[in-house]
Design a protein around this motif. Sequence first.
Motif, PDB file in Angstrom:
ATOM      1  N   ASN A  18       0.861  -1.174   0.000  1.00  9.95           N
ATOM      2  CA  ASN A  18       0.000   0.000   0.000  1.00  9.95           C
ATOM      3  C   ASN A  18       0.902   1.230   0.000  1.00  9.95           C
ATOM      4  O   ASN A  18       1.530   1.543   1.010  1.00  9.95           O
ATOM      5  N   THR A  19       0.987   1.946  -1.114  1.00 15.25           N
ATOM      6  CA  THR A  19       1.835   3.129  -1.209  1.00 15.25           C
ATOM      7  C   THR A  19       1.072   4.413  -0.899  1.00 15.25           C
ATOM      8  O   THR A  19       1.623   5.499  -1.020  1.00 15.25           O
ATOM      9  N   ASN A  50       1.880   0.259   4.198  1.00 14.85           N
ATOM     10  CA  ASN A  50       2.150  -1.055   4.758  1.00 14.85           C
ATOM     11  C   ASN A  50       2.139  -2.088   3.636  1.00 14.85           C
ATOM     12  O   ASN A  50       1.744  -1.799   2.513  1.00 14.85           O
ATOM     13  N   ASP A  51       2.558  -3.310   3.944  1.00 19.52           N
ATOM     14  CA  ASP A  51       2.542  -4.375   2.947  1.00 19.52           C
ATOM     15  C   ASP A  51       2.227  -5.703   3.615  1.00 19.52           C
ATOM     16  O   ASP A  51       2.223  -5.818   4.833  1.00 19.52           O
ATOM     17  N   PHE A  91       2.708  -6.356  -6.201  1.00 16.86           N
ATOM     18  CA  PHE A  91       1.656  -5.465  -6.666  1.00 16.86           C
ATOM     19  C   PHE A  91       1.706  -4.228  -5.778  1.00 16.86           C
ATOM     20  O   PHE A  91       1.664  -4.349  -4.559  1.00 16.86           O
ATOM     21  N   GLU A  92       1.801  -3.032  -6.393  1.00 16.04           N
ATOM     22  CA  GLU A  92       1.830  -1.782  -5.644  1.00 16.04           C
ATOM     23  C   GLU A  92       0.498  -1.062  -5.791  1.00 16.04           C
ATOM     24  O   GLU A  92       0.109  -0.701  -6.902  1.00 16.04           O
ATOM     25  N   VAL A  93      -0.180  -0.842  -4.665  1.00 22.16           N
ATOM     26  CA  VAL A  93      -1.468  -0.148  -4.659  1.00 22.16           C
ATOM     27  C   VAL A  93      -1.215   1.350  -4.565  1.00 22.16           C
ATOM     28  O   VAL A  93      -0.510   1.808  -3.672  1.00 22.16           O
ATOM     29  N   ASN A  94      -1.780   2.116  -5.521  1.00 15.33           N
ATOM     30  CA  ASN A  94      -1.798   3.569  -5.385  1.00 15.33           C
ATOM     31  C   ASN A  94      -3.194   4.053  -5.749  1.00 15.33           C
ATOM     32  O   ASN A  94      -4.059   3.250  -6.061  1.00 15.33           O
ATOM     33  N   THR A  95      -3.411   5.339  -5.704  1.00 16.96           N
ATOM     34  CA  THR A  95      -4.779   5.854  -5.895  1.00 16.96           C
ATOM     35  C   THR A  95      -5.250   5.745  -7.330  1.00 16.96           C
ATOM     36  O   THR A  95      -6.447   5.817  -7.581  1.00 16.96           O
TER      37      THR A  95
END
Length: 103
Positions: A18-19, A50-51, A91-95
């Motif tokens: 979670n970026t 966090n991740d 996998f990188e979560v962004n908006t």
Amino acid sequence: NRQLSPDKGKETVIRVVNTTKVAVTVSMYLNETAAHGECGWRSFTLSKNNDIVFTDLVQGCYNLYAWSDDPKGRFRSNGAGCINNSDKWTFEVNTATVKFVGP
């Protein structure tokens, strides 16, 4: 669809990061694999920046959906990627999206 279990298929490691600056809910879906017929989903929440690392998932194609209803940063995003080995995939979560980074 059923909750994703590590029963069938070749294992892999998946990290979801979670970026964003808010907590997010993530739903991760494994498309049915041709070799083993495995499919399913997992949902989880990540606090800001966090991740989580999963060591009990199988190789295949995943779709991830992430969202936050936090007033400081409401958003919906998604992404996908196919995993074909036992390396650690991210996998990188962004908006705007869920970015499949690879190993």
